[in-house]
Design a protein around this motif. Structure first.
Motif, PDB file in Angstrom:
ATOM      1  N   TYR A 112       0.823  -1.213   0.000  1.00 32.79           N
ATOM      2  CA  TYR A 112       0.000   0.000   0.000  1.00 32.79           C
ATOM      3  C   TYR A 112       0.851   1.256   0.000  1.00 32.79           C
ATOM      4  O   TYR A 112       0.489   2.263  -0.586  1.00 32.79           O
ATOM      5  N   LEU A 113       1.982   1.204   0.677  1.00 33.90           N
ATOM      6  CA  LEU A 113       2.887   2.343   0.809  1.00 33.90           C
ATOM      7  C   LEU A 113       4.194   1.963   0.129  1.00 33.90           C
ATOM      8  O   LEU A 113       4.907   1.057   0.564  1.00 33.90           O
ATOM      9  N   VAL A 114       4.545   2.643  -0.987  1.00 32.05           N
ATOM     10  CA  VAL A 114       5.770   2.348  -1.740  1.00 32.05           C
ATOM     11  C   VAL A 114       6.577   3.635  -1.833  1.00 32.05           C
ATOM     12  O   VAL A 114       6.085   4.647  -2.340  1.00 32.05           O
ATOM     13  N   ASP A 115       7.820   3.597  -1.349  1.00 31.28           N
ATOM     14  CA  ASP A 115       8.706   4.769  -1.319  1.00 31.28           C
ATOM     15  C   ASP A 115       8.008   5.968  -0.677  1.00 31.28           C
ATOM     16  O   ASP A 115       8.044   7.093  -1.198  1.00 31.28           O
ATOM     17  N   ASP A 116       7.328   5.708   0.427  1.00 35.00           N
ATOM     18  CA  ASP A 116       6.636   6.742   1.193  1.00 35.00           C
ATOM     19  C   ASP A 116       5.530   7.439   0.387  1.00 35.00           C
ATOM     20  O   ASP A 116       5.195   8.590   0.637  1.00 35.00           O
ATOM     21  N   ASN A 117       4.979   6.753  -0.631  1.00 33.79           N
ATOM     22  CA  ASN A 117       3.890   7.279  -1.450  1.00 33.79           C
ATOM     23  C   ASN A 117       2.744   6.271  -1.506  1.00 33.79           C
ATOM     24  O   ASN A 117       2.980   5.055  -1.466  1.00 33.79           O
ATOM     25  N   CYS A 118       1.532   6.774  -1.638  1.00 32.69           N
ATOM     26  CA  CYS A 118       0.375   5.897  -1.840  1.00 32.69           C
ATOM     27  C   CYS A 118      -0.582   6.583  -2.811  1.00 32.69           C
ATOM     28  O   CYS A 118      -0.508   7.790  -3.021  1.00 32.69           O
ATOM     29  N   VAL A 119      -1.431   5.807  -3.428  1.00 32.38           N
ATOM     30  CA  VAL A 119      -2.399   6.342  -4.383  1.00 32.38           C
ATOM     31  C   VAL A 119      -3.796   5.986  -3.898  1.00 32.38           C
ATOM     32  O   VAL A 119      -4.078   4.829  -3.560  1.00 32.38           O
ATOM     33  N   PHE A 120      -4.649   6.988  -3.831  1.00 36.99           N
ATOM     34  CA  PHE A 120      -6.046   6.774  -3.457  1.00 36.99           C
ATOM     35  C   PHE A 120      -6.907   7.031  -4.688  1.00 36.99           C
ATOM     36  O   PHE A 120      -6.629   7.920  -5.477  1.00 36.99           O
ATOM     37  N   GLY A 121      -7.945   6.273  -4.828  1.00 39.36           N
ATOM     38  CA  GLY A 121      -8.869   6.485  -5.939  1.00 39.36           C
ATOM     39  C   GLY A 121     -10.301   6.481  -5.423  1.00 39.36           C
ATOM     40  O   GLY A 121     -10.607   5.925  -4.366  1.00 39.36           O
ATOM     41  N   VAL A 122     -11.163   7.100  -6.180  1.00 40.66           N
ATOM     42  CA  VAL A 122     -12.556   7.148  -5.793  1.00 40.66           C
ATOM     43  C   VAL A 122     -13.413   7.205  -7.057  1.00 40.66           C
ATOM     44  O   VAL A 122     -13.016   7.787  -8.060  1.00 40.66           O
ATOM     45  N   GLU A 123     -14.538   6.555  -7.023  1.00 39.60           N
ATOM     46  CA  GLU A 123     -15.516   6.673  -8.101  1.00 39.60           C
ATOM     47  C   GLU A 123     -16.711   7.405  -7.515  1.00 39.60           C
ATOM     48  O   GLU A 123     -17.183   7.068  -6.435  1.00 39.60           O
ATOM     49  N   VAL A 124     -17.180   8.406  -8.224  1.00 36.21           N
ATOM     50  CA  VAL A 124     -18.309   9.191  -7.744  1.00 36.21           C
ATOM     51  C   VAL A 124     -19.460   9.048  -8.740  1.00 36.21           C
ATOM     52  O   VAL A 124     -19.281   9.268  -9.940  1.00 36.21           O
TER      53      VAL A 124
END
Length: 171
Positions: free
Chosen positions: A23-35
């Protein structure tokens, strides 16, 4: 009507920050959302509860009970800043015609408001016999063949009404 949706405890933090979980790679994460936006009807209600609701009693003396054929109503009375009346169907309502006597507690005019109330309704005859119903909304049915015998030609219909609150549509 909500502007924020989510899951308050989606994943333990230990699971999120553990590198092998990805979930956390090189102190980065990506969040996504569908609205998905659905057409809002804009409907809502405002509920107002009474702090200390008081019960109001009303008695309606009914004369010549044995001669009643058509529905009749009591005079209007006030309870919880609303007007009410009692409705008597001496030969039953449309669902109980000539089988039961039906009695109702009716709100006279609430406009766009919904009224939440508790009640007790009693029907008392000369014999001292009392029939009672308690609840949120009323339909008290009594077997028609017993009514005249139990009540006599004069009876009293009594209502105790306590308004707990009202709900109004939002503008």
């Amino acid at each position: 009507m909500k502007s924020k949706w989510g899951i308050p405890r989606f994943m333990p933090l230990k699971t999120f920050i553990n590198p092998p979980n990805g979930y956390l790679v090189d102190d980065n994460c990506v969040f996504g959302v569908e609205v998905f936006v659905e057409k809002s009807l804009g409907l809502g209600e405002c509920l107002t509860l009474k702090a200390s609701p008081k019960s109001v009693s009303h008695e309606w003396k009914i004369s010549k009970f044995s001669t009643l054929v058509n529905d009749c109503y009591s005079e209007v009375f006030a309870a919880g800043s609303h007007e009410w009346k009692l409705h008597l169907c001496p030969r039953g309502d449309e669902h109980n015609k000539d089988k039961n006597m039906s009695m109702y507690l009716c709100l006279v005019d609430s406009g766009d408001q919904k009224v939440k109330a508790t009640y007790t309704i009693q029907l008392k005859g000369k014999s001292g016999k009392t029939h009672q119903s308690t609840g949120m909304w009323l339909a008290l049915l009594l077997a028609a063949e017993n009514c005249s015998r139990l009540l006599g030609d004069e009876c009293v219909m009594k209502a105790d009404v306590k308004v707990l609150g009202t709900a109004s549509k939002l503008p």
